[in-house]
Design an enzyme around this catalytic site. Structure first.
Site, PDB file in Angstrom:
ATOM      1  N   THR A   1       0.866  -1.178   0.000  1.00 15.14           N
ATOM      2  CA  THR A   1       0.000   0.000   0.000  1.00 15.14           C
ATOM      3  C   THR A   1       0.901   1.225   0.000  1.00 15.14           C
ATOM      4  O   THR A   1       1.644   1.441   0.960  1.00 15.14           O
ATOM      5  CB  THR A   1      -0.894   0.017   1.257  1.00 15.14           C
TER       6      THR A   1
ATOM      7  N   LYS B   1      -7.848   1.971  -3.416  1.00 17.11           N
ATOM      8  CA  LYS B   1      -7.571   1.573  -2.024  1.00 17.11           C
ATOM      9  C   LYS B   1      -7.683   2.789  -1.078  1.00 17.11           C
ATOM     10  O   LYS B   1      -8.309   2.709  -0.025  1.00 17.11           O
ATOM     11  CB  LYS B   1      -6.171   0.943  -1.965  1.00 17.11           C
TER      12      LYS B   1
ATOM     13  N   LYS C   1      -1.769   5.043   8.645  1.00 17.90           N
ATOM     14  CA  LYS C   1      -0.957   5.096   7.421  1.00 17.90           C
ATOM     15  C   LYS C   1      -1.844   5.312   6.182  1.00 17.90           C
ATOM     16  O   LYS C   1      -1.575   6.173   5.355  1.00 17.90           O
ATOM     17  CB  LYS C   1      -0.167   3.783   7.258  1.00 17.90           C
TER      18      LYS C   1
HETATM   19  P1  NAD Z   1       5.569  -6.121   7.378  1.00 14.49           P
HETATM   20  O1  NAD Z   1       6.359  -4.987   7.935  1.00 14.49           O
HETATM   21  O2  NAD Z   1       5.112  -7.217   8.269  1.00 14.49           O
HETATM   22  O3  NAD Z   1       6.366  -6.793   6.156  1.00 14.49           O
HETATM   23  C1  NAD Z   1       7.159  -6.076   5.235  1.00 14.49           C
HETATM   24  C2  NAD Z   1       8.390  -6.928   4.968  1.00 14.49           C
HETATM   25  O4  NAD Z   1       9.159  -6.310   3.919  1.00 14.49           O
HETATM   26  C3  NAD Z   1       9.331  -7.045   6.174  1.00 14.49           C
HETATM   27  O5  NAD Z   1       9.529  -8.410   6.492  1.00 14.49           O
HETATM   28  C4  NAD Z   1      10.617  -6.366   5.690  1.00 14.49           C
HETATM   29  O6  NAD Z   1      11.790  -6.941   6.233  1.00 14.49           O
HETATM   30  C5  NAD Z   1      10.519  -6.591   4.195  1.00 14.49           C
HETATM   31  N1  NAD Z   1      11.360  -5.700   3.389  1.00 14.49           N
HETATM   32  C6  NAD Z   1      11.657  -4.385   3.576  1.00 14.49           C
HETATM   33  N2  NAD Z   1      12.447  -3.949   2.585  1.00 14.49           N
HETATM   34  C7  NAD Z   1      12.665  -5.008   1.750  1.00 14.49           C
HETATM   35  C8  NAD Z   1      13.395  -5.188   0.537  1.00 14.49           C
HETATM   36  N3  NAD Z   1      14.058  -4.160  -0.036  1.00 14.49           N
HETATM   37  N4  NAD Z   1      13.380  -6.400  -0.054  1.00 14.49           N
HETATM   38  C9  NAD Z   1      12.705  -7.431   0.473  1.00 14.49           C
HETATM   39  N5  NAD Z   1      11.986  -7.329   1.629  1.00 14.49           N
HETATM   40  C10 NAD Z   1      11.961  -6.116   2.255  1.00 14.49           C
HETATM   41  O7  NAD Z   1       4.306  -5.423   6.657  1.00 14.49           O
HETATM   42  P2  NAD Z   1       2.932  -6.147   6.258  1.00 14.49           P
HETATM   43  O8  NAD Z   1       1.960  -6.042   7.385  1.00 14.49           O
HETATM   44  O9  NAD Z   1       3.246  -7.457   5.642  1.00 14.49           O
HETATM   45  O10 NAD Z   1       2.412  -5.128   5.129  1.00 14.49           O
HETATM   46  C11 NAD Z   1       3.001  -5.091   3.837  1.00 14.49           C
HETATM   47  C12 NAD Z   1       2.222  -4.090   3.000  1.00 14.49           C
HETATM   48  O11 NAD Z   1       0.866  -4.489   2.928  1.00 14.49           O
HETATM   49  C13 NAD Z   1       2.225  -2.668   3.577  1.00 14.49           C
HETATM   50  O12 NAD Z   1       2.352  -1.753   2.518  1.00 14.49           O
HETATM   51  C14 NAD Z   1       0.886  -2.566   4.266  1.00 14.49           C
HETATM   52  O13 NAD Z   1       0.403  -1.237   4.332  1.00 14.49           O
HETATM   53  C15 NAD Z   1       0.022  -3.429   3.365  1.00 14.49           C
HETATM   54  N6  NAD Z   1      -1.146  -4.034   4.021  1.00 14.49           N
HETATM   55  C16 NAD Z   1      -1.033  -4.603   5.229  1.00 14.49           C
HETATM   56  C17 NAD Z   1      -2.162  -5.170   5.822  1.00 14.49           C
HETATM   57  C18 NAD Z   1      -2.073  -5.844   7.185  1.00 14.49           C
HETATM   58  O14 NAD Z   1      -3.123  -6.159   7.756  1.00 14.49           O
HETATM   59  N7  NAD Z   1      -0.876  -6.094   7.720  1.00 14.49           N
HETATM   60  C19 NAD Z   1      -3.389  -5.139   5.176  1.00 14.49           C
HETATM   61  C20 NAD Z   1      -3.471  -4.581   3.910  1.00 14.49           C
HETATM   62  C21 NAD Z   1      -2.338  -4.020   3.336  1.00 14.49           C
END
Ligand code: NAD
Length: 312
Positions: A110, A185, A260
């Protein structure tokens, strides 16, 4: 929406999967279960380890993940992460220069609408294809493979990614050209943030006026106050037994994520000149909520702040 193409994992080739966090981890598991070939990477060793335990093939660097990929799927925390990964940081090479020509870059994170458009622009300039496909449905939806994907893509690229997304989601919506997935979104989540605050204010006002939660729920859920924030994620315990209010506001959808997403909505509001006073106010309210323990609680827990400010 078009007819379902027959999913053929072999036709897609290797998917470089970057970002094995709360969402990416279970999404990658579903792809592997469906027979897709993954080269997965995350800089956090524990995330890599967890992925391997679920049978996901991991590699030691992003460069290695993308070198033979036909699709690069990113599920990263923010637009800055995505753009830095695409371009490279500190003069180092980025994914766009490391992937084979004509790779399809599929970002499910997102991020700001403008960042999604910029990501598409630089991907196309580098000779690749680009799709933005943010999700809703949270970790539960990621695990169950029931996410909703909002997709911004050229029609032919949408057809390519659709079978892949169908493995991880139940509803795949083509919203338009590059950036349109993120646009849909932020608009949806602005509705959600504003409507949750309205529902919470109404319950607190109802308490002060002597209405029971159940009575207000029975009336509003069958009247014009009906909305998802009330009927699915009801912010008071009781009327909807599955809502986070019944488990002390364990998420669900965490306050930090709502804060966010509303910031992204406000950025889009400012970039377009749209009038969105309620959206801006909701963003300020959720920013304050997420400064405290609201960051890790379900966003419906904002009702406790509203009740407290109302004198208990
Ligand atoms: P998270 O922080 O749990 O996971 C993100 C991962 O990306 C981490 O493990 C981090 O180490 C990794 N990362 C960072 N830089 C990187 C790189 N250059 N290469 C490879 N990996 C890298 O976050 P999340 O909860 O999984 O959310 C991910 C996305 O989804 C966000 O943009 C969030 O807004 C969106 N989202 C989350 C939810 C939710 O409920 N958690 C729901 C809808 C959307």
């Amino acid at each position: 929406m078009t007819e379902n193409p027959t999913p053929d994992p072999a036709a897609i080739g290797t998917i470089a999967f970057l970002g094995l966090g709360h969402m990416g981890g279970p999404m990658a598991v579903n792809l592997v279960k469906a027979g897709y070939s993954l080269a997965a990477y995350d800089p956090v060793p524990a995330a890599l380890e967890a992925a391997r335990e679920h049978g996901i093939a991991t590699v030691d660097s992003a460069a290695e993940a993308v070198k033979d990929a036909s699709v690069v799927l990113t599920m990263l925390p923010s637009g800055r992460h995505v753009l830095d990964a695409y371009r490279g940081v500190d003069g180092g090479p980025g994914l766009l220069s490391q992937a084979p020509p004509d790779t399809l870059f599929l970002d499910c994170s997102t991020i700001n609408v403008d960042e999604a458009r910029e990501a598409a622009e630089i991907a196309l300039e580098a000779g690749h294809r680009s799709v933005d496909a943010p999700v809703s449905g949270g970790v539960v939806g990621a695990e169950a493979g029931t996410l909703t994907f909002m997709v911004g893509a050229l029609p032919e690229d949408f057809e390519t990614v659709k079978p892949v997304l169908e493995v991880m989601g139940r509803r795949i919506v083509h919203c338009g050209d590059h950036g349109s997935g993120q646009a849909a979104k932020v608009c949806n989540n602005m509705i959600l943030g504003v409507s949750m605050i309205a529902v919470c204010e109404a319950f607190v006002l109802g308490e002060k006026l002597g209405l029971s939660h159940q009575v207000l729920f029975d009336v509003a859920s069958n009247a014009s106050g009906q909305c998802w924030a009330l009927t699915t994620n009801c912010p008071v315990p009781g009327p909807v037994p599955t809502s986070p209010a019944n488990r002390d506001y364990q998420p669900g959808f965490a306050g930090a994520l709502m804060a966010k997403d509303l910031r992204l909505a406000v950025n889009a509001v400012e970039g377009t000149g749209a009038v969105a006073e309620m959206g801006r106010l909701a963003s300020r309210i959720y920013d304050a909520f997420a400064e405290g323990d609201g960051a890790t609680r379900d966003f419906s827990g904002i009702i406790n702040d509203i009740r407290e400010k109302s004198g208990g």
